[in-house]
Design a protein around this motif. Sequence first.
Motif, PDB file in Angstrom:
ATOM      1  N   TYR A   1     -32.880  83.236 138.850  1.00 61.79           N
ATOM      2  CA  TYR A   1     -33.807  82.444 138.142  1.00 61.79           C
ATOM      3  C   TYR A   1     -35.295  83.046 138.328  1.00 61.79           C
TER       4      TYR A   1
ATOM      5  N   TYR B 231     -39.207  81.708 137.111  1.00 61.30           N
ATOM      6  CA  TYR B 231     -40.082  80.580 136.236  1.00 61.30           C
ATOM      7  C   TYR B 231     -41.401  81.067 136.320  1.00 61.30           C
TER       8      TYR B 231
ATOM      9  N   SER C 124     -35.569  81.379 141.941  1.00 63.03           N
ATOM     10  CA  SER C 124     -34.468  80.558 142.693  1.00 63.03           C
ATOM     11  C   SER C 124     -33.118  81.269 142.683  1.00 63.03           C
TER      12      SER C 124
ATOM     13  N   LEU D 182     -30.562  79.721 143.034  1.00 63.86           N
ATOM     14  CA  LEU D 182     -29.520  78.673 142.056  1.00 63.86           C
ATOM     15  C   LEU D 182     -30.467  77.846 141.239  1.00 63.86           C
ATOM     16  N   ALA D 183     -29.840  77.245 139.990  1.00 70.52           N
ATOM     17  CA  ALA D 183     -30.371  76.520 139.064  1.00 70.52           C
ATOM     18  C   ALA D 183     -30.816  75.028 139.570  1.00 70.52           C
ATOM     19  N   GLY D 184     -31.740  74.285 138.859  1.00 73.40           N
ATOM     20  CA  GLY D 184     -32.151  73.396 139.512  1.00 73.40           C
ATOM     21  C   GLY D 184     -31.086  72.297 139.459  1.00 73.40           C
ATOM     22  N   ALA D 185     -29.993  72.351 138.462  1.00 73.49           N
ATOM     23  CA  ALA D 185     -28.818  71.300 138.492  1.00 73.49           C
ATOM     24  C   ALA D 185     -27.985  71.570 139.709  1.00 73.49           C
TER      25      ALA D 185
ATOM     26  N   THR E  57     -29.378  72.237 142.695  1.00 70.89           N
ATOM     27  CA  THR E  57     -30.362  71.975 143.962  1.00 70.89           C
ATOM     28  C   THR E  57     -30.627  73.331 144.543  1.00 70.89           C
ATOM     29  N   GLY E  58     -31.262  74.101 143.713  1.00 67.67           N
ATOM     30  CA  GLY E  58     -31.836  75.357 144.149  1.00 67.67           C
ATOM     31  C   GLY E  58     -33.129  75.130 144.725  1.00 67.67           C
ATOM     32  N   GLU E  59     -33.563  76.015 145.600  1.00 67.80           N
ATOM     33  CA  GLU E  59     -34.737  76.041 146.214  1.00 67.80           C
ATOM     34  C   GLU E  59     -35.871  77.090 145.478  1.00 67.80           C
ATOM     35  N   LEU E  60     -36.952  76.697 145.034  1.00 69.04           N
ATOM     36  CA  LEU E  60     -38.084  77.634 144.580  1.00 69.04           C
ATOM     37  C   LEU E  60     -38.772  78.311 145.259  1.00 69.04           C
TER      38      LEU E  60
END
Lengths: 115, 111
Positions: free
Chosen positions: A31, A33, A94, A96-99, A101-104
């Motif tokens: 991911y 952004y 990231s 993992l996705a936001g859903a 609980t990924g870390e940016l």
Amino acid sequence: DAGITQSPRHKVTETGTPVTLRCHQTENHRYMYWYRQDPGHGLRLIHYSYGVKDTDKGEVSDGYSVSRSKTEDFLLTLESATSSQTSVYFCAISELAGANTGELFFGEGSRLTVL
Amino acid sequence: TQLLEQSPQFLSIQEGENLTVYCNSSSVFSSLQWYRQEPGEGPVLLVTVVTGGEVKKLKRLTFQFGDARKDSSLHITAAQPGDTGLYLCAGAFNTGNQFYFGTGTSLTVIP
């Protein structure tokens, strides 16, 4: 530190000119952004990518486009820059996705001034 | 309008004082994160909370997720100049790829 490089770090341009900001990662995270940061607004999402050639709009996408032709690179383009696009732009990655609980992890930012 | 509103927007305190920063929304989040950003740098993750009512401590920082998962707070005990920075909350829903950031709280701790 996560390997994220933004370029250019600083740019001054004139209204109506095209601008491209580049984000390069060495972490192979899925991911990516693009956020813009303005006083009183925290961070606002412009566009994001969930894979090569897979992108989606964020909350402030008007006037911006993105492309991701390789896992490691995510480009943000202002087709015709306006003064309202003067801001600091941050790229984040990231695993993992936001859903999930990924870390940016963020780059150091690109300061764009449109005169 | 943004999904997450933080208060106060600015906070200037003396070293040794306690403070609380609030992050509020009308939406229910599956998780809530707090980031700190120092001048000229990108934000860095401090903590993630996922359960309503959850409390996490990180040295002098205490984070709480509201019971209804609509709000969160960050409490700093005995603030130090090194705590100076911009504090950002960020929420995520149980579906989707996005992280939604709050409006930010700029903290200055005066020696």
